[in-house]
Structures are given as C-alpha cells and as structure tokens.
Design a protein around this motif. Sequence first.
Motif, PDB file in Angstrom:
ATOM      1  N   GLN A  66       0.829  -1.204   0.000  1.00  0.00           N
ATOM      2  CA  GLN A  66       0.000   0.000   0.000  1.00  0.00           C
ATOM      3  C   GLN A  66       0.868   1.262   0.000  1.00  0.00           C
ATOM      4  O   GLN A  66       0.440   2.324   0.447  1.00  0.00           O
ATOM      5  CB  GLN A  66      -0.955   0.026   1.193  1.00  0.00           C
ATOM      6  N   ALA A  67       2.100   1.118  -0.502  1.00  0.00           N
ATOM      7  CA  ALA A  67       3.058   2.227  -0.576  1.00  0.00           C
ATOM      8  C   ALA A  67       3.388   2.792   0.800  1.00  0.00           C
ATOM      9  O   ALA A  67       3.907   3.900   0.921  1.00  0.00           O
ATOM     10  CB  ALA A  67       2.545   3.342  -1.497  1.00  0.00           C
ATOM     11  N   GLY A  68       3.098   2.020   1.851  1.00  0.00           N
ATOM     12  CA  GLY A  68       3.377   2.494   3.204  1.00  0.00           C
ATOM     13  C   GLY A  68       2.466   3.608   3.654  1.00  0.00           C
ATOM     14  O   GLY A  68       2.718   4.230   4.698  1.00  0.00           O
ATOM     15  N   ALA A  69       1.387   3.879   2.901  1.00  0.00           N
ATOM     16  CA  ALA A  69       0.550   5.050   3.172  1.00  0.00           C
ATOM     17  C   ALA A  69      -0.720   4.734   3.941  1.00  0.00           C
ATOM     18  O   ALA A  69      -1.447   5.651   4.329  1.00  0.00           O
ATOM     19  CB  ALA A  69       0.179   5.726   1.849  1.00  0.00           C
ATOM     20  N   ALA A  70      -1.018   3.446   4.157  1.00  0.00           N
ATOM     21  CA  ALA A  70      -2.269   3.078   4.813  1.00  0.00           C
ATOM     22  C   ALA A  70      -2.096   2.990   6.318  1.00  0.00           C
ATOM     23  O   ALA A  70      -0.994   2.765   6.828  1.00  0.00           O
ATOM     24  CB  ALA A  70      -2.776   1.740   4.261  1.00  0.00           C
ATOM     25  N   CYS A  71      -3.203   3.120   7.037  1.00  0.00           N
ATOM     26  CA  CYS A  71      -3.139   3.055   8.500  1.00  0.00           C
ATOM     27  C   CYS A  71      -2.760   1.662   8.983  1.00  0.00           C
ATOM     28  O   CYS A  71      -2.349   1.501  10.136  1.00  0.00           O
ATOM     29  CB  CYS A  71      -4.471   3.476   9.108  1.00  0.00           C
ATOM     30  N   VAL A  72      -2.882   0.656   8.121  1.00  0.00           N
ATOM     31  CA  VAL A  72      -2.552  -0.712   8.508  1.00  0.00           C
ATOM     32  C   VAL A  72      -1.129  -1.106   8.136  1.00  0.00           C
ATOM     33  O   VAL A  72      -0.736  -2.259   8.328  1.00  0.00           O
ATOM     34  CB  VAL A  72      -3.554  -1.711   7.884  1.00  0.00           C
ATOM     35  N   ASN A  73      -0.353  -0.188   7.617  1.00  0.00           N
ATOM     36  CA  ASN A  73       1.069  -0.460   7.378  1.00  0.00           C
ATOM     37  C   ASN A  73       1.832  -0.400   8.690  1.00  0.00           C
ATOM     38  O   ASN A  73       1.641   0.520   9.497  1.00  0.00           O
ATOM     39  CB  ASN A  73       1.664   0.545   6.402  1.00  0.00           C
ATOM     40  N   ALA A  74       2.732  -1.354   8.893  1.00  0.00           N
ATOM     41  CA  ALA A  74       3.523  -1.394  10.125  1.00  0.00           C
ATOM     42  C   ALA A  74       4.488  -0.219  10.175  1.00  0.00           C
ATOM     43  O   ALA A  74       5.212   0.043   9.212  1.00  0.00           O
ATOM     44  CB  ALA A  74       4.288  -2.701  10.224  1.00  0.00           C
ATOM     45  N   THR A  75       4.495   0.480  11.293  1.00  0.00           N
ATOM     46  CA  THR A  75       5.399   1.611  11.479  1.00  0.00           C
ATOM     47  C   THR A  75       6.386   1.384  12.618  1.00  0.00           C
ATOM     48  O   THR A  75       7.288   2.193  12.802  1.00  0.00           O
ATOM     49  CB  THR A  75       4.597   2.900  11.743  1.00  0.00           C
ATOM     50  N   ALA A  76       6.208   0.302  13.369  1.00  0.00           N
ATOM     51  CA  ALA A  76       7.152  -0.023  14.445  1.00  0.00           C
ATOM     52  C   ALA A  76       7.304  -1.530  14.545  1.00  0.00           C
ATOM     53  O   ALA A  76       6.317  -2.261  14.445  1.00  0.00           O
ATOM     54  CB  ALA A  76       6.682   0.553  15.782  1.00  0.00           C
ATOM     55  N   VAL A  77       8.543  -1.975  14.715  1.00  0.00           N
ATOM     56  CA  VAL A  77       8.851  -3.393  14.903  1.00  0.00           C
ATOM     57  C   VAL A  77       9.591  -3.530  16.226  1.00  0.00           C
ATOM     58  O   VAL A  77      10.621  -2.876  16.444  1.00  0.00           O
ATOM     59  CB  VAL A  77       9.708  -3.950  13.748  1.00  0.00           C
ATOM     60  N   PHE A  78       9.060  -4.361  17.127  1.00  0.00           N
ATOM     61  CA  PHE A  78       9.663  -4.587  18.436  1.00  0.00           C
ATOM     62  C   PHE A  78      10.324  -5.962  18.447  1.00  0.00           C
ATOM     63  O   PHE A  78       9.708  -6.955  18.058  1.00  0.00           O
ATOM     64  CB  PHE A  78       8.592  -4.502  19.528  1.00  0.00           C
ATOM     65  N   VAL A  79      11.579  -6.001  18.877  1.00  0.00           N
ATOM     66  CA  VAL A  79      12.389  -7.210  18.797  1.00  0.00           C
ATOM     67  C   VAL A  79      12.859  -7.608  20.198  1.00  0.00           C
ATOM     68  O   VAL A  79      13.490  -6.809  20.905  1.00  0.00           O
ATOM     69  CB  VAL A  79      13.621  -7.004  17.889  1.00  0.00           C
TER      70      VAL A  79
ATOM     71  N   ALA B 296       5.382   7.469  15.897  1.00  0.00           N
ATOM     72  CA  ALA B 296       5.422   8.358  14.731  1.00  0.00           C
ATOM     73  C   ALA B 296       5.017   7.594  13.480  1.00  0.00           C
ATOM     74  O   ALA B 296       5.616   6.576  13.138  1.00  0.00           O
ATOM     75  CB  ALA B 296       6.826   8.944  14.569  1.00  0.00           C
ATOM     76  N   GLU B 297       4.002   8.080  12.797  1.00  0.00           N
ATOM     77  CA  GLU B 297       3.480   7.433  11.587  1.00  0.00           C
ATOM     78  C   GLU B 297       3.679   8.359  10.396  1.00  0.00           C
ATOM     79  O   GLU B 297       3.230   9.510  10.410  1.00  0.00           O
ATOM     80  CB  GLU B 297       1.992   7.114  11.777  1.00  0.00           C
ATOM     81  N   MET B 298       4.348   7.859   9.354  1.00  0.00           N
ATOM     82  CA  MET B 298       4.651   8.647   8.166  1.00  0.00           C
ATOM     83  C   MET B 298       3.868   8.126   6.963  1.00  0.00           C
ATOM     84  O   MET B 298       3.492   6.941   6.927  1.00  0.00           O
ATOM     85  CB  MET B 298       6.156   8.600   7.872  1.00  0.00           C
ATOM     86  N   PRO B 299       3.655   8.961   5.943  1.00  0.00           N
ATOM     87  CA  PRO B 299       2.879   8.534   4.766  1.00  0.00           C
ATOM     88  C   PRO B 299       3.712   7.829   3.707  1.00  0.00           C
ATOM     89  O   PRO B 299       3.466   7.980   2.509  1.00  0.00           O
ATOM     90  CB  PRO B 299       2.318   9.858   4.244  1.00  0.00           C
ATOM     91  N   PHE B 300       4.702   7.066   4.129  1.00  0.00           N
ATOM     92  CA  PHE B 300       5.555   6.301   3.228  1.00  0.00           C
ATOM     93  C   PHE B 300       6.186   5.191   4.060  1.00  0.00           C
ATOM     94  O   PHE B 300       6.033   5.168   5.280  1.00  0.00           O
ATOM     95  CB  PHE B 300       6.617   7.204   2.571  1.00  0.00           C
ATOM     96  N   PRO B 301       6.891   4.229   3.458  1.00  0.00           N
ATOM     97  CA  PRO B 301       7.470   3.151   4.258  1.00  0.00           C
ATOM     98  C   PRO B 301       8.571   3.649   5.189  1.00  0.00           C
ATOM     99  O   PRO B 301       9.723   3.814   4.794  1.00  0.00           O
ATOM    100  CB  PRO B 301       8.025   2.184   3.203  1.00  0.00           C
ATOM    101  N   CYS B 302       8.211   3.905   6.416  1.00  0.00           N
ATOM    102  CA  CYS B 302       9.149   4.382   7.435  1.00  0.00           C
ATOM    103  C   CYS B 302       8.894   3.566   8.695  1.00  0.00           C
ATOM    104  O   CYS B 302       7.769   3.554   9.216  1.00  0.00           O
ATOM    105  CB  CYS B 302       8.932   5.869   7.708  1.00  0.00           C
ATOM    106  N   VAL B 303       9.917   2.867   9.169  1.00  0.00           N
ATOM    107  CA  VAL B 303       9.719   1.971  10.296  1.00  0.00           C
ATOM    108  C   VAL B 303      10.763   2.215  11.371  1.00  0.00           C
ATOM    109  O   VAL B 303      11.926   2.518  11.079  1.00  0.00           O
ATOM    110  CB  VAL B 303       9.758   0.496   9.828  1.00  0.00           C
ATOM    111  N   TRP B 304      10.317   2.096  12.606  1.00  0.00           N
ATOM    112  CA  TRP B 304      11.167   2.265  13.778  1.00  0.00           C
ATOM    113  C   TRP B 304      11.334   0.894  14.423  1.00  0.00           C
ATOM    114  O   TRP B 304      10.353   0.246  14.787  1.00  0.00           O
ATOM    115  CB  TRP B 304      10.523   3.251  14.752  1.00  0.00           C
ATOM    116  N   VAL B 305      12.569   0.444  14.560  1.00  0.00           N
ATOM    117  CA  VAL B 305      12.874  -0.878  15.104  1.00  0.00           C
ATOM    118  C   VAL B 305      13.426  -0.695  16.510  1.00  0.00           C
ATOM    119  O   VAL B 305      14.434  -0.004  16.707  1.00  0.00           O
ATOM    120  CB  VAL B 305      13.875  -1.630  14.216  1.00  0.00           C
ATOM    121  N   ALA B 306      12.755  -1.308  17.478  1.00  0.00           N
ATOM    122  CA  ALA B 306      13.107  -1.072  18.880  1.00  0.00           C
ATOM    123  C   ALA B 306      13.289  -2.387  19.625  1.00  0.00           C
ATOM    124  O   ALA B 306      12.655  -3.395  19.296  1.00  0.00           O
ATOM    125  CB  ALA B 306      12.009  -0.249  19.561  1.00  0.00           C
TER     126      ALA B 306
END
Length: 475
Positions: free
Chosen positions: A272-285, A374-384
């Motif tokens: 979805q081009a990273g633009a949808a509300c259901v795109n993952a924006t954070a990954v917890f490891v 933080a949610e961006m309108p493109f594929p942007c992910v925070w890995v924590a």
Amino acid sequence: MPGSPAVVHLDALGPGGPYRAQAREVVTDVTGRPVAELSMVPRLYVRRGLTALKRARTLPTDERTAALAEAGRLFATATLGGLSVDEYEHAVARVSGLPVALVREATGNTAAGLAGAYGSAGQARPRGSRDTSNGAGTAVWIRRADVLAVVTAGNHPGIHVQWVEALALGYRVAVRPSRREPLTAHRLVTALHAAGFGTDHVVMLPTDHGVADDLVDGADLAMVYGGDDVIAKYRGSTSVLPHGPGRAKILLTADTDVTRHLDTIVDSISRQAGAACVNATAVFVEGDPAPVARAIAERLAALPSLPPEDDRAVLPVRRLDAARTLEKYVRSEAAGARAWLGGDTIVDELGDGSAVLRPAVFQLDRADAPQTRAEMPFPCVWVAPWTRADGVAPLRDTVVLTALTSDPELVGELLDEPTIRSLHVGDHPTHVLVPGLPHDGYLGEFLMRCKTFTPASASTAPVASASSATPGAGR
C-alpha cells in the motif's frame, strides 16, 4: 489523461443535484499541475443539505442492496463525472501520488465492498437479535439515528468502503471529501446516485475545516478521520466516531526465526506504498534489534523510484517542496536514532517537480521511545528492543498488531488488551483485512442498537424481573 478534459469540474453533489459553487479549490497533481476544480460549499448549503437528508425516507432493504451492487458495478466500469475508469485511476495516482496499481486494486475492492456492504454491516448484529426462540417478543436491531456525516481522509482511495455500510443499514449520508484527493468520493457518490440512491439520501459536500464542524454538529452521528487532535477532540463523544493514526506494529519474540518471516515484515511495512493506517510503522524485537533493522533496510532499499502512473511503481510520490518539508520532519523525529536507511535523504527527485519518498529504517534504543508512535505517509519503520519486562505497554494504541511468537500466555495478554484493535499471530501481514471481520471494530457497533419489541399477538407468559431476566431472546 488522453481523452479527458484539461481540468475536471468536481461539483458538490447536493439534494438538488450537482452544484458548481463560486468558491472553488484547485486540485493539483504531484508536479503542481491543475487536475480538477473542487466546488466548496458554504455553511448555509450544508445546513440545507442536512435538512433534506433528515426529511428523506429510507429505501427498503432489498432496494438498498440492489442499488449498492449496481453502484459497485458502475464505480468499477462506467464513465462517471466525465472520467472513464482508466482516466479516474490515472488522475487519482497523479493527485495522491499513490502507485496506479494500488489505485486499481482499490477500485476492485470498492466495487466488491459495495456489493457486500449489507452482509458486512450485518456482521455486527448481536446474536440476540437473530434468535426467534422466544415467541413472546423480539430483539430488533435498529438505527440509533437517521443521518451520518463522514469527514474523510485522502491517504487511500479504499477508505470510502466503510461508510457505505451506513447506507446499507438505512442511514442517509453526507460526505465531506478530502480536499487532497476528492476524486474518489465524487465518483462514488455519482455512482450511488446513478444506481438508485436519491440525491436526498447521499450527498457530497466539500467544505473548509470550519464548515466541516457544522456538518458534524448538524448530523445525528458522525465519523471523522484525522490525527491525534481529532481523537482527543471526540474521545468522550457518543455521537462522533473518530478514526486516527493506525500505528500498526509487529512483535518478534526470541523464539522467532526472523529470516522465515522477513517477507511478512517487509510486506507489512511497504505494501500500500506504506501510506495506509494498517502499514507497520514499528517493529519490536526481543533481543538485538540491529540484525532485524539491517535485514529490513536491505530489502526496502531495492524498491524502485518511479512516477505514480507507472505500473511498476510501489512507492508514493509528492511535490518536491512537500517531500523536502516531510524530510525535515522525519530528520527531527529521528534525532538520536540509528539510521539504517534514509539517514541521508528520503527524497528522490523525478525531474518534473515531484519526488519519490524513499523508505527509511531507524533503530531505537528502548521500547518506550516516542518515535515508535510516529506514523509517516511512506514506508518508514522504527525498530526497537523489547523485553518481557516492557510487557504490553509499548504495544498499546495500535489498529493492528502482528505477533510473531509461540508464547500462548503472551498471546492471551495481547488479545485482552483493549487498545490493540486487531491481533494477528504468525505470518499474517498487518495490512491483510479478512472480509466480514472488523478492521477497527464494526461500524454497526456505533450506528445500531437493539430494543425489545413485543407484538400484540404474542402469547401471554410470565415476565421475569429485570434482575433475573435471561438475555439473548429475540430475532
């Protein structure tokens, strides 16, 4: 757009039909070229529109379902508002910056959603209102009100499928389209009119933000899309359903082989081009997040930079000045984070005044870092990093959580957490929506209620006191 007018006129669609207002707003594409003129209606026009909706009589159920199916067919095949399907999809891609393949997918999903709207809406119906075992009375599922106002967002053309369920349930609907991408709302309302819904059953009322408040206040109920400010404004309201940022997340516990699930992780971030509300924006490891961030960055770096109308495009495009502004914001948010991708720039100029928003991957040093929200309108992910001591707290306030874990106790805790609206366990991307299952709760939960109806012909039977009555009787 071959064969289409230089500038499309997007008239308001009120109870009297199309209305071309004196006040108009130019809708531009990603290069700044005018594509459409959107009529902006004044406060008095909105009030008259709501009055007409309140006076109208709801169509019978069979007529509504037939009209919705026909509207879906028209939306996906017909020339509406002067645009063929191909011209509409090209225009949406150029205006929104979303890949045209994504827009085409949304067209098909919208058509299917219209055809199945009544069935989807009915999934929220309580079991008690389906049960006819008690001959003395019936639980009837009825509307809470008659008129719903919808203040839509412009991040994705598929967003309109949800409010159509209100029409299926017998509501009359007033839609305030996004000024960023009003083409989809205009096409959908035009299709609904052509399919048999009266102009006093569904209207499109483009307005500025001030008049939009009048629309919300003047309707019986409202559904409003926006940011955290919208959530805060309507948090305690029983008549307004706010939809805010999705903040979809992924959790990887130590018992998970990341390499086996990398496709799911990357797809959750970038589809979805990273633009949808259901795109993952954070990954917890659970463990060291660096290898996971590195692997995600390597995969996302391979995505191509292409204009939105290219069939191979997968990333969003913005006007160059807007892209530069967003880049500054991302840099400020990422202060102190380790950049695996996008640290130098996220802007890839296309040479025509537009730019592709390239993916970004940032590593954080703790699970409760503010950037994870933080949610961006493109594929942007925070890995924590995440530990069992962190618990559920960092995972709260999310529309979808994909948990890659084999720990049943943890799954139970996540399932019990009310602010996690949907939970996927295992290889299920965050963006996958299963027909019939709620995305962010069922809309019918907000629009409908049950009341008891005992007909005059019902047989006389002993009546239990309120404290001892058994729930569940009804249709």
